[in-house]
Design an enzyme around this catalytic site. Structure first.
Site, PDB file in Angstrom:
ATOM      1  CG  ASP A   1      -1.740   1.166   1.443  1.00 21.30           C
ATOM      2  OD1 ASP A   1      -2.554   1.169   2.373  1.00 21.30           O
ATOM      3  OD2 ASP A   1      -1.592   2.128   0.657  1.00 21.30           O
ATOM      4  CB  ILE A   2       1.558   3.832  -2.577  1.00 25.41           C
ATOM      5  CG1 ILE A   2       2.797   4.678  -2.935  1.00 25.41           C
ATOM      6  CG2 ILE A   2       0.272   4.656  -2.688  1.00 25.41           C
ATOM      7  CD1 ILE A   2       2.886   5.063  -4.383  1.00 25.41           C
TER       8      ILE A   2
ATOM      9  N   GLY B   1      -9.590   4.446  -6.218  1.00 26.79           N
ATOM     10  CA  GLY B   1      -8.274   3.789  -6.331  1.00 26.79           C
ATOM     11  C   GLY B   1      -7.213   4.387  -5.427  1.00 26.79           C
TER      12      GLY B   1
ATOM     13  CG  ASP C   1      -6.965  10.655  -6.642  1.00 28.20           C
ATOM     14  OD1 ASP C   1      -7.680  11.174  -7.518  1.00 28.20           O
ATOM     15  OD2 ASP C   1      -6.344  11.333  -5.791  1.00 28.20           O
TER      16      ASP C   1
ATOM     17  CB  SER D   1      -2.655   4.633 -16.658  1.00 29.88           C
ATOM     18  OG  SER D   1      -2.761   6.031 -16.791  1.00 29.88           O
ATOM     19  CB  THR D   2      -2.354  -0.486 -14.364  1.00 27.43           C
ATOM     20  OG1 THR D   2      -2.132  -0.304 -12.956  1.00 27.43           O
ATOM     21  CG2 THR D   2      -1.099  -0.165 -15.144  1.00 27.43           C
ATOM     22  N   GLY D   3      -5.470   0.912 -13.403  1.00 28.26           N
ATOM     23  CA  GLY D   3      -6.724   0.569 -12.706  1.00 28.26           C
ATOM     24  C   GLY D   3      -7.907   1.104 -13.483  1.00 28.26           C
ATOM     25  CB  VAL D   4     -10.150   3.986 -12.753  1.00 27.64           C
ATOM     26  CG1 VAL D   4     -11.161   4.843 -13.486  1.00 27.64           C
ATOM     27  CG2 VAL D   4     -10.691   3.542 -11.402  1.00 27.64           C
ATOM     28  CE1 TYR D   5      -8.964   7.934 -15.401  1.00 26.32           C
ATOM     29  CE2 TYR D   5      -6.725   8.778 -15.620  1.00 26.32           C
ATOM     30  CZ  TYR D   5      -8.065   8.974 -15.309  1.00 26.32           C
ATOM     31  OH  TYR D   5      -8.490  10.208 -14.901  1.00 26.32           O
TER      32      TYR D   5
HETATM   33  N1  APR Z   1      -1.275   1.513  -3.053  1.00 21.47           N
HETATM   34  C1  APR Z   1      -0.667   1.203  -4.220  1.00 21.47           C
HETATM   35  N2  APR Z   1      -1.319   0.991  -5.378  1.00 21.47           N
HETATM   36  C2  APR Z   1      -2.671   1.074  -5.337  1.00 21.47           C
HETATM   37  C3  APR Z   1      -3.392   1.405  -4.164  1.00 21.47           C
HETATM   38  C4  APR Z   1      -2.629   1.623  -2.978  1.00 21.47           C
HETATM   39  N3  APR Z   1      -3.214   1.938  -1.822  1.00 21.47           N
HETATM   40  N4  APR Z   1      -4.730   1.417  -4.472  1.00 21.47           N
HETATM   41  C5  APR Z   1      -4.837   1.102  -5.780  1.00 21.47           C
HETATM   42  N5  APR Z   1      -3.599   0.884  -6.302  1.00 21.47           N
HETATM   43  C6  APR Z   1      -3.225   0.496  -7.666  1.00 21.47           C
HETATM   44  C7  APR Z   1      -4.281  -0.159  -8.523  1.00 21.47           C
HETATM   45  O1  APR Z   1      -4.412  -1.525  -8.198  1.00 21.47           O
HETATM   46  C8  APR Z   1      -3.672   0.050  -9.899  1.00 21.47           C
HETATM   47  O2  APR Z   1      -2.693  -0.946 -10.159  1.00 21.47           O
HETATM   48  O3  APR Z   1      -2.909   1.687  -8.365  1.00 21.47           O
HETATM   49  C9  APR Z   1      -2.947   1.401  -9.765  1.00 21.47           C
HETATM   50  C10 APR Z   1      -3.658   2.562 -10.473  1.00 21.47           C
HETATM   51  O4  APR Z   1      -5.060   2.354 -10.387  1.00 21.47           O
HETATM   52  P1  APR Z   1      -6.068   3.587 -10.074  1.00 21.47           P
HETATM   53  O5  APR Z   1      -5.884   4.014  -8.686  1.00 21.47           O
HETATM   54  O6  APR Z   1      -7.422   3.133 -10.509  1.00 21.47           O
HETATM   55  O7  APR Z   1      -5.543   4.769 -11.000  1.00 21.47           O
HETATM   56  P2  APR Z   1      -5.644   4.959 -12.583  1.00 21.47           P
HETATM   57  O8  APR Z   1      -5.853   3.676 -13.310  1.00 21.47           O
HETATM   58  O9  APR Z   1      -4.459   5.810 -12.929  1.00 21.47           O
HETATM   59  O10 APR Z   1      -6.986   5.796 -12.764  1.00 21.47           O
HETATM   60  C11 APR Z   1      -7.015   7.110 -12.267  1.00 21.47           C
HETATM   61  O11 APR Z   1      -8.932   6.671 -10.949  1.00 21.47           O
HETATM   62  O12 APR Z   1      -9.035   6.901  -8.699  1.00 21.47           O
HETATM   63  C12 APR Z   1      -9.325   7.518  -9.875  1.00 21.47           C
HETATM   64  O13 APR Z   1      -9.137   9.850  -9.362  1.00 21.47           O
HETATM   65  C13 APR Z   1      -8.533   8.780 -10.056  1.00 21.47           C
HETATM   66  O14 APR Z   1      -9.842   9.414 -11.914  1.00 21.47           O
HETATM   67  C14 APR Z   1      -8.591   8.908 -11.536  1.00 21.47           C
HETATM   68  C15 APR Z   1      -8.447   7.474 -12.009  1.00 21.47           C
END
Ligand code: APR
Length: 176
Positions: free
Chosen positions: A14-15, A36, A38, A121-125
């Site tokens: 967890d970052i 995510g 953020d 970018s590997t989550g929601v994006y």
């Molecule tokens: N620590 C480390 N990595 C994390 C954590 C955490 N606590 N929570 C989530 N992640 C990872 C996810 O599993 C993924 O691999 O961070 C990576 C990025 O995923 P997202 O957080 O969904 O970010 P992203 O894909 O860049 O999308 C950005 O999502 O949360 C919203 O406001 C944000 O609109 C923006 C979009």
């Protein structure tokens, strides 16, 4: 000078728990929080983070802006906006590389010597995780070759799958 391999650390975790000088937030262009990583960073930092972000006027994808870290163990949060994956023909790869490079440039600017990244970018994006890991590692290595100020970059992956993508990318680019 520490050799390149010893400057890049791969962890699963967890970052928000990272004690690096700076942690990077995968934000959106409003910089007003989200889900995510953020959401996790804003929850852990407390409301002062949002208050500071509100005064930044947003952030263009690929660029980065730095704030304090408030209740987080880190000193700084470097907010960057990765690309939304739209199939790969909208320069998503270039924008993702810019997000990593500009985040590192911000770290140098504020004097952060250790920086922790999520997998931007590997989550929601929805950016393909293996391609994103390759771009991340390639961009970080190139930057570290040109900037001695950064002593450590920590890749903080939130799943074993994400960690494995980054391990493979490190193996390929550092010829481990
Ligand atoms: N620590 C480390 N990595 C994390 C954590 C955490 N606590 N929570 C989530 N992640 C990872 C996810 O599993 C993924 O691999 O961070 C990576 C990025 O995923 P997202 O957080 O969904 O970010 P992203 O894909 O860049 O999308 C950005 O999502 O949360 C919203 O406001 C944000 O609109 C923006 C979009």
């Amino acid at each position: 000078m520490k050799d390149l391999k010893s400057k890049i650390t791969l962890v699963t975790g967890d970052i928000t728990k990272e004690e690096s000088d700076a942690i990077v937030n995968a934000a959106n262009s409003t910089l007003l929080g989200g889900g995510g990583v953020d959401g996790a960073i804003h929850r852990a930092a407390g409301p002062e983070l949002l208050a500071e972000c509100a005064g930044l006027g947003g952030c263009i994808p690929g660029e980065a802006k730095t704030t304090s870290a408030y209740k987080l163990p880190a000193k700084f949060v470097i907010h960057t906006v990765g690309p939304i994956w739209r199939g790969g023909s909208y320069n998503e790869e270039g924008t993702l590389a810019n997000a990593y490079r500009n985040s590192l440039a911000e770290a140098v600017r504020v004097g952060a010597k250790t920086v922790a990244f999520p997998a931007i970018s590997t989550g929601v994006y929805r950016f393909p995780a293996d391609l994103a890991a390759d771009i991340a590692v390639r961009t970080i290595i190139l930057f570290l070759k040109q900037h001695n100020e950064i002593e450590e970059v920590r890749l903080v992956c939130f799943s074993n799958e994400s960690t494995e993508h980054h391990r493979k990318a490190l193996e390929k680019h550092l010829s481990l």
